[in-house]
Design a protein around this motif. Structure first.
Motif, PDB file in Angstrom:
ATOM      1  N   VAL A  61     -67.096 -47.611-121.655  1.00 16.19           N
ATOM      2  CA  VAL A  61     -66.188 -48.627-122.191  1.00 16.19           C
ATOM      3  C   VAL A  61     -65.238 -47.991-123.205  1.00 16.19           C
ATOM      4  N   GLN A  62     -65.759 -47.134-124.057  1.00 18.65           N
ATOM      5  CA  GLN A  62     -64.925 -46.443-125.045  1.00 18.65           C
ATOM      6  C   GLN A  62     -63.803 -45.668-124.362  1.00 18.65           C
ATOM      7  N   ASN A  63     -64.113 -44.969-123.284  1.00 22.84           N
ATOM      8  CA  ASN A  63     -63.117 -44.200-122.557  1.00 22.84           C
ATOM      9  C   ASN A  63     -62.025 -45.111-121.993  1.00 22.84           C
ATOM     10  N   ILE A  64     -62.409 -46.277-121.481  1.00 27.14           N
ATOM     11  CA  ILE A  64     -61.425 -47.255-120.993  1.00 27.14           C
ATOM     12  C   ILE A  64     -60.465 -47.630-122.118  1.00 27.14           C
ATOM     13  N   LEU A  65     -61.012 -47.898-123.311  1.00 22.90           N
ATOM     14  CA  LEU A  65     -60.190 -48.314-124.446  1.00 22.90           C
ATOM     15  C   LEU A  65     -59.324 -47.173-124.956  1.00 22.90           C
ATOM     16  N   PHE A  66     -59.859 -45.957-125.004  1.00 27.04           N
ATOM     17  CA  PHE A  66     -59.062 -44.798-125.428  1.00 27.04           C
ATOM     18  C   PHE A  66     -57.862 -44.609-124.505  1.00 27.04           C
ATOM     19  N   ARG A  67     -58.093 -44.667-123.201  1.00 28.82           N
ATOM     20  CA  ARG A  67     -56.992 -44.453-122.251  1.00 28.82           C
ATOM     21  C   ARG A  67     -55.963 -45.575-122.336  1.00 28.82           C
ATOM     22  N   PHE A  68     -56.418 -46.804-122.507  1.00 26.96           N
ATOM     23  CA  PHE A  68     -55.481 -47.917-122.660  1.00 26.96           C
ATOM     24  C   PHE A  68     -54.620 -47.699-123.906  1.00 26.96           C
ATOM     25  N   ALA A  69     -55.247 -47.299-125.008  1.00 30.79           N
ATOM     26  CA  ALA A  69     -54.504 -47.072-126.254  1.00 30.79           C
ATOM     27  C   ALA A  69     -53.456 -45.971-126.073  1.00 30.79           C
ATOM     28  N   GLU A  70     -53.820 -44.896-125.389  1.00 31.45           N
ATOM     29  CA  GLU A  70     -52.844 -43.821-125.158  1.00 31.45           C
ATOM     30  C   GLU A  70     -51.670 -44.296-124.323  1.00 31.45           C
ATOM     31  N   ARG A  71     -51.942 -45.023-123.257  1.00 32.75           N
ATOM     32  CA  ARG A  71     -50.866 -45.478-122.375  1.00 32.75           C
ATOM     33  C   ARG A  71     -49.889 -46.401-123.098  1.00 32.75           C
TER      34      ARG A  71
END
Length: 427
Positions: free
Chosen positions: A78-88
Motif C-alpha cells: 500500500v505504501q508503494n502505491i501511495l509513493f508512486r501516486f505522490a510522485e506522479r
C-alpha cells in the motif's frame, strides 16, 4: 343455469385471465432483460449493473492521504502505491528525519518533530509510526483522508514471529525458534516493556495507539473504546486477506483511477520461510494471546463487508477482477512474460534488492529484464522498489526540490534517540 355454476364459470375465466397476464408479464420482463442494454433506464431497474470503470470517478482525485502502516499486513505494498501516486502528481511525502531511519522513530508515539523539514507540509504520509491523533492532525492538512489495514491475527502473528525472531527478546528466548512452544506458554517468554516487546503481543492495537497489555476478557469496555477511536479517525480500514477488494474501496473513496492502485506484491517471504497453513489449534492459541487484535480484526472485518455490500458486492467483485487483470498485464510488461518473485541473491538490480531480516528468513522481490531502459523502465523500477530504497530516493528528491542539497541536516528541537541500527522497518 344455476347461480352456483355461473359463479364457477366466472371464477374459471378470471383464473385464466390471471394466468395469461402472468405469462405476458414474464415474457415482457424476459424481453426487457435481453434488450435492456439499449434502454437508458435499465441500470436504474437493475442496480447490480455497474457503471464503466473509466467513468466512475465523479469528482477530482483526493490528494491528501495519511496511511497508518501496520506491521506484517501488506502495508509495504500500500505504501508503494501511495509513493508512486505522490510522485506522479508532484505531491510532498512526509518522510522521517534520518535519526529515525525509515520509520517515524517507531516504537515511540508519533511526533511531528520526527518528520524531515524538507518533507513538510506533506500531502501524503505512509511510513511506519505509532498512531497519535493530535500529532498527525497537527502535521497533515485539513481534509486529509486517514486509512489503515488489518490482517487476521493468527496469520499476522506467525509472520511477526518469523520476521522479528532475531530482534524481539520474547521470540529469541523460545527454544528452537518454535512458534508452537511460544504459544503453549507465552508468559514464560514475554516481558512487557522490553524493547520491541510490542511485536510479541497485540501489535495491531499498539500500532493504532492502544494499550497492547489490556485484555478484552478483563475489560470489554476498553476494546469498544479503541474501536470507537479508530472509527472516528479512519475513513477506511482495509483487510489484508481481501487486498484487491480493499483497493477497490480505497480507489472509490479517493476518486482515483484503476491505474492508480495497480501494484506488485512487496516484502513477501519465500514459501520456505513461512508456514503453509497454520494448524487450527495454533491459530486459536494465537488469537487468544492476541485477543485485543482479534477483537479489532473481527469488528473491522465485519464492517468491511458491510461496506462492500453497500457499494454493491457484484460491482466490487467486478472491479477487483479488472484490477487483477490490469495488474497481470503490467507485471508482464515490466518483468517479462512470466513474472516471478525471486530471492534477493538472484536480483541483479541493486535498487530492487529487499532487505533481509535474518539468515532464516528469505524476502523475495522482482528484477528488471536485462537491456531495458527509458521512462517505462523507471516506472517499473518504482513499482517493485522496496521501502528502504524508495524512502531514501524520495527524501533526496524532495531535498533537491526544496533547495536543501547543500545544507547540513537541521538539529531537532526535541531530537529522538537513535534506534538500534540492526533493525530496518518491518512490513
Amino acid at each position: 343455469m344455476p347461480p352456483i355454476l355461473q359463479r364457477l364459470q366466472q371464477a374459471t375465466k378470471m383464473s385464466r385471465r390471471k394466468i395469461l397476464l402472468l405469462v405476458l408479464g414474464c415474457s415482457t420482463l424476459s424481453l426487457l432483460i435481453h434488450q435492456g442494454a439499449q434502454l437508458s433506464w435499465y441500470p436504474k431497474l437493475f442496480p447490480l449493473s455497474c457503471p464503466p470503470l473509466q467513468d466512475s470517478p465523479p469528482r477530482p482525485k483526493h490528494m491528501t492521504v495519511a496511511f497508518l502502516k501496520t506491521h506484517k499486513t501488506a502495508g509495504t505494498t500500500v505504501q508503494n502505491i501511495l509513493f508512486r501516486f505522490a510522485e506522479r502528481h508532484n505531491l510532498t511525502v512526509a518522510l522521517p528525519h534520518p535519526s529515525c531511519e525509515h520509520q517515524f522513530c517507531y516504537p515511540r508515539n508519533f511526533s511531528a518533530h520526527f518528520v524531515h523539514p524538507a518533507t513538510r507540509p506533506p500531502h501524503v504520509l505512509a511510513s511506519h509510526l505509532r498512531f497519535d491523533r493530535a500529532e498527525l492532525q497537527r502535521l497533515m492538512p485539513p481534509g486529509t483522508v486517514y486509512v489503515t489495514i488489518l490482517r487476521e491475527p493468527a496469520a499476522m502473528f506467525e509472520s511477526l514471529f518469523s520476521y522479528y525472531n532475531q530482534y524481539c527478546p520474547a521470540f529469541r528466548r523460545v527454544p528452537n525458534a518454535s512458534l508452537e512452544a511460544f504459544l503453549r506458554a507465552p508468559e514464560a517468554y514475554y516481558r512487557a516493556g522490553e524493547h520491541f516487546a510490542m511485536f510479541a503481543h497485540n501489535t495491531l492495537a499498539y500500532d493504532l495507539g492502544g494499550d497492547n497489555e489490556r485484555s478484552p476478557r478483563d475489560d470489554a469496555a476498553y476494546l469498544a473504546g479503541l474501536i470507537r477511536q479508530v472509527e472516528e479517525v479512519f475513513s477506511l480500514v482495509m483487510i489484508a486477506e481481501y487486498f484487491d477488494e480493499s483497493l477497490v474501496l480505497l480507489r472509490r473513496l479517493l476518486a482515483w483511477d484503476l491505474d492508480d492502485v495497480l501494484y506488485a506484491r512487496l516484502n513477501a517471504r519465500a514459501a520456505s520461510s513461512r508456514l503453509a497453513a497454520i494448524p487450527a489449534a495454533l491459530a486459536r492459541a494465537a488469537r487468544a494471546w492476541n485477543a485485543l487484535d482479534a477483537g479489532l480484526y473481527d469488528h473491522f472485518n465485519a464492517t468491511f463487508w458491510r461496506r462492500v455490500a453497500s457499494a454493491g458486492r457484484a460491482c466490487v467483485e467486478r472491479e477487483a477482477r479488472e484490477l487483477r487483470e490490469a495488474r497481470e498485464r503490467l507485471l508482464r510488461r515490466c518483468f517479462g512474460d512470466e513474472p516471478v518473485l525471486r530471492p534477493a541473491a538472484q536480483i541483479r538490480t541493486k535498487q530492487l534488492q529487499p532487505w533481509q531480516p535474518s539468515r532464516k528468513v528469505d524476502i523475495m522481490g522482482y528484477d528488471l529484464p536485462s537491456g531495458h531502459a527509458g521512462p517505462a523502465t523507471e516506472a517499473c523500477l518504482k513499482l517493485a522498489m522496496p521501502e528502504v530504497q524508495y524512502s531514501s530516493y524520495l527524501l533526496r528528491k524532495q531535498k533537491r526540490r526544496g533547495g536543501m542539497r547543500l545544507r547540513p541536516e537541521p538539529v531537532l528541537d526535541n531530537p529522538p534517540p537513535r534506534p538500534i541500527r540492526a533493525l530496518r522497518p518491518g512490513h
